[in-house]
Scaffold this motif. Structure first.
Motif, PDB file in Angstrom:
ATOM      1  N   ALA A 236       0.887  -1.309   0.170  1.00 52.20           N
ATOM      2  CA  ALA A 236      -0.047  -0.078  -0.186  1.00 52.20           C
ATOM      3  C   ALA A 236       0.886   1.283  -0.199  1.00 52.20           C
ATOM      4  O   ALA A 236       0.415   2.174  -0.664  1.00 52.20           O
ATOM      5  CB  ALA A 236      -1.065  -0.147   1.271  1.00 52.20           C
ATOM      6  N   ALA A 237       1.825   1.257   0.723  1.00 50.24           N
ATOM      7  CA  ALA A 237       2.860   2.490   0.852  1.00 50.24           C
ATOM      8  C   ALA A 237       3.511   2.730  -0.391  1.00 50.24           C
ATOM      9  O   ALA A 237       3.531   3.686  -0.957  1.00 50.24           O
ATOM     10  CB  ALA A 237       3.867   2.109   1.925  1.00 50.24           C
ATOM     11  N   VAL A 238       4.178   1.642  -1.100  1.00 50.06           N
ATOM     12  CA  VAL A 238       4.671   1.742  -2.491  1.00 50.06           C
ATOM     13  C   VAL A 238       3.545   2.291  -3.362  1.00 50.06           C
ATOM     14  O   VAL A 238       3.967   3.151  -4.411  1.00 50.06           O
ATOM     15  CB  VAL A 238       5.563   0.661  -2.942  1.00 50.06           C
ATOM     16  N   GLY A 239       2.517   1.661  -3.352  1.00 51.67           N
ATOM     17  CA  GLY A 239       1.262   2.150  -4.147  1.00 51.67           C
ATOM     18  C   GLY A 239       0.808   3.623  -3.952  1.00 51.67           C
ATOM     19  O   GLY A 239       0.654   4.266  -4.886  1.00 51.67           O
ATOM     20  N   ILE A 240       0.901   4.027  -2.839  1.00 50.97           N
ATOM     21  CA  ILE A 240       0.678   5.427  -2.458  1.00 50.97           C
ATOM     22  C   ILE A 240       1.702   6.335  -3.154  1.00 50.97           C
ATOM     23  O   ILE A 240       1.531   7.359  -3.847  1.00 50.97           O
ATOM     24  CB  ILE A 240       0.323   5.835  -1.178  1.00 50.97           C
TER      25      ILE A 240
ATOM     26  N   GLY B 144      15.051   0.154   0.070  1.00 48.30           N
ATOM     27  CA  GLY B 144      15.933  -0.623  -0.706  1.00 48.30           C
ATOM     28  C   GLY B 144      15.376  -0.642  -2.336  1.00 48.30           C
ATOM     29  O   GLY B 144      16.159  -0.507  -3.337  1.00 48.30           O
ATOM     30  N   ALA B 145      13.956  -0.881  -2.633  1.00 51.32           N
ATOM     31  CA  ALA B 145      13.529  -0.789  -3.860  1.00 51.32           C
ATOM     32  C   ALA B 145      13.575   0.646  -4.487  1.00 51.32           C
ATOM     33  O   ALA B 145      13.778   0.734  -5.681  1.00 51.32           O
ATOM     34  CB  ALA B 145      12.086  -1.120  -3.736  1.00 51.32           C
ATOM     35  N   ALA B 146      13.687   1.717  -3.622  1.00 50.14           N
ATOM     36  CA  ALA B 146      13.729   2.996  -3.972  1.00 50.14           C
ATOM     37  C   ALA B 146      15.383   3.183  -4.721  1.00 50.14           C
ATOM     38  O   ALA B 146      15.581   4.066  -5.693  1.00 50.14           O
ATOM     39  CB  ALA B 146      13.676   4.182  -3.024  1.00 50.14           C
ATOM     40  N   VAL B 147      16.161   2.507  -4.074  1.00 49.91           N
ATOM     41  CA  VAL B 147      17.583   2.603  -4.324  1.00 49.91           C
ATOM     42  C   VAL B 147      17.758   2.131  -5.762  1.00 49.91           C
ATOM     43  O   VAL B 147      18.595   2.548  -6.670  1.00 49.91           O
ATOM     44  CB  VAL B 147      18.542   2.150  -3.506  1.00 49.91           C
ATOM     45  N   GLY B 148      16.990   0.905  -5.713  1.00 50.91           N
ATOM     46  CA  GLY B 148      17.112   0.301  -7.072  1.00 50.91           C
ATOM     47  C   GLY B 148      16.513   1.014  -8.366  1.00 50.91           C
ATOM     48  O   GLY B 148      17.105   1.065  -9.481  1.00 50.91           O
TER      49      GLY B 148
ATOM     50  N   ILE C 121       1.307   3.530   6.959  1.00 50.23           N
ATOM     51  CA  ILE C 121       1.597   3.613   5.353  1.00 50.23           C
ATOM     52  C   ILE C 121       2.309   4.666   5.214  1.00 50.23           C
ATOM     53  O   ILE C 121       3.388   4.640   4.586  1.00 50.23           O
ATOM     54  CB  ILE C 121       0.446   3.785   4.768  1.00 50.23           C
ATOM     55  N   ILE C 122       2.387   5.998   5.937  1.00 49.40           N
ATOM     56  CA  ILE C 122       3.065   7.261   5.719  1.00 49.40           C
ATOM     57  C   ILE C 122       4.561   6.623   6.299  1.00 49.40           C
ATOM     58  O   ILE C 122       5.697   7.294   5.484  1.00 49.40           O
ATOM     59  CB  ILE C 122       2.695   8.238   6.320  1.00 49.40           C
ATOM     60  N   ALA C 123       4.685   5.941   7.457  1.00 47.93           N
ATOM     61  CA  ALA C 123       5.953   5.905   7.903  1.00 47.93           C
ATOM     62  C   ALA C 123       6.881   4.907   7.124  1.00 47.93           C
ATOM     63  O   ALA C 123       7.898   5.172   6.897  1.00 47.93           O
ATOM     64  CB  ALA C 123       5.714   5.151   9.116  1.00 47.93           C
ATOM     65  N   ILE C 124       6.232   3.913   6.322  1.00 46.36           N
ATOM     66  CA  ILE C 124       6.826   2.963   5.366  1.00 46.36           C
ATOM     67  C   ILE C 124       7.177   3.921   4.117  1.00 46.36           C
ATOM     68  O   ILE C 124       8.509   3.683   3.487  1.00 46.36           O
ATOM     69  CB  ILE C 124       6.059   1.780   4.913  1.00 46.36           C
ATOM     70  N   GLY C 125       6.259   4.637   3.654  1.00 47.34           N
ATOM     71  CA  GLY C 125       6.547   5.414   2.357  1.00 47.34           C
ATOM     72  C   GLY C 125       7.438   6.616   2.347  1.00 47.34           C
ATOM     73  O   GLY C 125       8.007   6.930   1.195  1.00 47.34           O
ATOM     74  N   ALA C 126       7.408   6.959   3.334  1.00 49.47           N
ATOM     75  CA  ALA C 126       8.417   8.447   3.522  1.00 49.47           C
ATOM     76  C   ALA C 126       9.868   7.874   2.894  1.00 49.47           C
ATOM     77  O   ALA C 126      10.182   8.775   2.073  1.00 49.47           O
ATOM     78  CB  ALA C 126       8.353   8.848   4.879  1.00 49.47           C
ATOM     79  N   PRO C 127      10.796   7.196   3.738  1.00 46.47           N
ATOM     80  CA  PRO C 127      12.097   6.654   2.851  1.00 46.47           C
ATOM     81  C   PRO C 127      12.027   6.691   1.464  1.00 46.47           C
ATOM     82  O   PRO C 127      13.022   6.884   0.816  1.00 46.47           O
ATOM     83  CB  PRO C 127      12.513   5.844   3.730  1.00 46.47           C
ATOM     84  N   TYR C 128      10.839   5.949   0.830  1.00 47.29           N
ATOM     85  CA  TYR C 128      10.980   5.425  -0.482  1.00 47.29           C
ATOM     86  C   TYR C 128      10.756   6.609  -1.460  1.00 47.29           C
ATOM     87  O   TYR C 128      11.825   6.944  -2.196  1.00 47.29           O
ATOM     88  CB  TYR C 128       9.840   4.407  -0.646  1.00 47.29           C
TER      89      TYR C 128
END
Length: 470
Positions: free
Chosen positions: A49-53, A196-200, A127-134
């Protein structure tokens, strides 16, 4: 020259040699966030959900800069048909400058305050906590994204379809490998999850741009880019470019705002619904990315014909593309519906989210087919030189039908999620009726080159004679 007849054999030959490679390249270049969503599935519904947002934020960014790229494609293809190299240089420089400005604005906001941006889309703190670093890391990739797109559009328009395809393949492989290592902590690396997905995504963006620049510098025979010409916007050129591009820019911007409002409604549904929507967006994205590539290819083909004065050929190509793409969309969506369980299981969804996903695909079987037809016709209008009709029609239908209906269903009436979802595409059928009429009329052919303008009276006479015979 306005009586050329394009046979289906000739049309499919063009599709295979020009359109298919462009469609594949577009499909690959837009799958980075989709790959992130799939590979993050093992981390649970909240991560999905976080990556989707975050992908929805990237979609808004895309809408804000794509108008400049799409306008550039209009000029690229017609100038290429007329072999106007100076015009291509000026369009490339102006489009690049505008797109970079947008990328710096969005990238800066994503890096500086990701929590605030995510808070616009959802009220779920976890969801915000997971999505912010991404989204903070992905913000650095935004300028790379626009550079890659404008170079790809230039190469497509000048019929160099292989380099963008190669660069997209290499970028996708890089993204996949780094995701596998960094999300799960392979080879002794820390287990970074969504970050990690964001770094990729960031590193794959670097690879994409470097490969494209290498091909661009290697091939100076097709079109030689000259720095002086790229930024010489005098003699009324800036006015001409913005005159054609402004409707497209407004179209993409307001469309992005409309989708943002719809995504806010989705972001206030249950966590299972948000996760199901994230998974569905990936599947929809795979379908739509491929056909957006076909739409770009149709723009190249139609724009080249119109720019070189072969207006009837451009008209016939447009009609054939508007039949082919929706037909293929329907077939692929039908396959997706039949394989919904194995496809949705890739995202680690729970039972309720799986249920939502199945019926979302069923709804999209009809909605997606109509949407693709509208999209391809609007792209061809732009390639033909008409950017106002499709813009006004899309924005009026979106903000008078789809957005208010979805908002009322989700935020006022609090209907079940699938009922809310069904309102997302309510504007497409209305647009279809108007666009079919406008396509047949041929009024969308408005060349920007002297060769095209010279052929316009003959084309209009030929079209009028054809209508009388019918």
């Amino acid at each position: 020259m306005n009586h050329e007849k394009i046979s289906w054999v000739s049309f499919f030959r063009t599709v295979l040699t020009i359109a298919l490679p462009i469609a594949l390249q577009n499909f690959l270049s837009t799958t980075a966030s989709m790959v992130d969503t799939i590979m993050i599935g093992s981390q649970g519904e909240l991560s999905v959900a976080a990556v989707g947002i975050c992908s929805q934020i990237s979609s808004l960014f895309f809408s804000c800069y794509f108008g400049f790229a799409s306008g550039g494609l209009l000029f690229f293809s017609q100038y290429w048909g007329a072999r106007n190299e100076k015009g291509i240089n000026r369009v490339f420089g102006l489009a690049l400058a505008c797109m970079l400005a947008v990328s710096v604005l969005f990238g800066g906001a994503a890096v500086a305050n990701p929590e605030f941006i995510l808070g616009i889309y959802t009220d779920k703190a976890d969801i915000i906590a997971i999505g912010a670093p991404y989204i903070r890391i992905v913000g650095f990739a935004y300028p790379l994204q626009v550079i890659a797109m404008i170079i790809s559009f230039l190469m497509r328009s000048t019929e160099r379809v292989k380099p963008p395809l190669i660069s997209s393949v290499l970028a996708l492989i890089t993204n996949f490998i780094l995701n596998w290592i960094l999300i799960y902590g392979r080879f002794g690396t820390p287990k970074m999850g969504a970050a990690g997905a964001a770094v990729g995504t960031l590193v794959s963006g670097v690879v994409n741009v470097l490969v494209l620049l290498m091909f661009l510098m290697k091939d100076q025979k097709t079109v030689e880019l000259r720095l002086k010409e790229m930024f010489s916007w005098q003699d009324g050129f800036l006015k001409e470019y913005m005159g054609k591009c402004l409707p497209i820019i407004c179209n993409e911007l307001f469309y992005g705002i409309g989708q943002m409002l719809i995504n806010i409604v989705i972001g206030h549904q249950s966590a299972s619904a948000i996760a199901a929507m994230a998974a569905f967006r990936v599947l929809e994205g795979f379908v739509f990315a491929f056909f957006a590539g076909l739409a770009d290819a149709s723009s190249v083909v139609v724009g080249k014909e119109v720019g070189s004065g072969h207006l009837m050929s451009g008209y016939q190509y447009m009609k054939k593309f508007s039949v082919l793409c929706p037909a293929i969309t329907f077939c692929i969506c039908l396959i997706g519906l039949l394989l919904n369980r194995p496809l949705l299981s890739l995202f680690g969804l729970g039972a309720e989210a799986m249920f939502f996903g199945k019926y979302m695909i069923l709804i999209y079987l009809a909605a997606g087919t109509i949407r693709t037809c509208n999209y391809i016709m609007n792209c061809c209008y732009r390639a033909g030189g008409e950017a106002v009709f499709g813009t006004l029609l899309e924005i009026i239908c979106l903000f008078t039908v789809s957005v208010p209906a979805t908002w009322a269903a989700g935020m006022i009436w609090h209907l079940p999620f699938l009922a809310v979802f069904s309102f997302l595409y309510t504007d497409e059928l209305i647009r279809l009726a108007f666009e079919l009429w406008y396509t047949v009329s041929g009024k969308w052919i408005k060349p920007v080159t002297e060769m095209g303008q010279a052929a316009l009276p003959e084309f209009r006479s030929a079209l009028a004679a054809r209508k009388k015979r019918l």
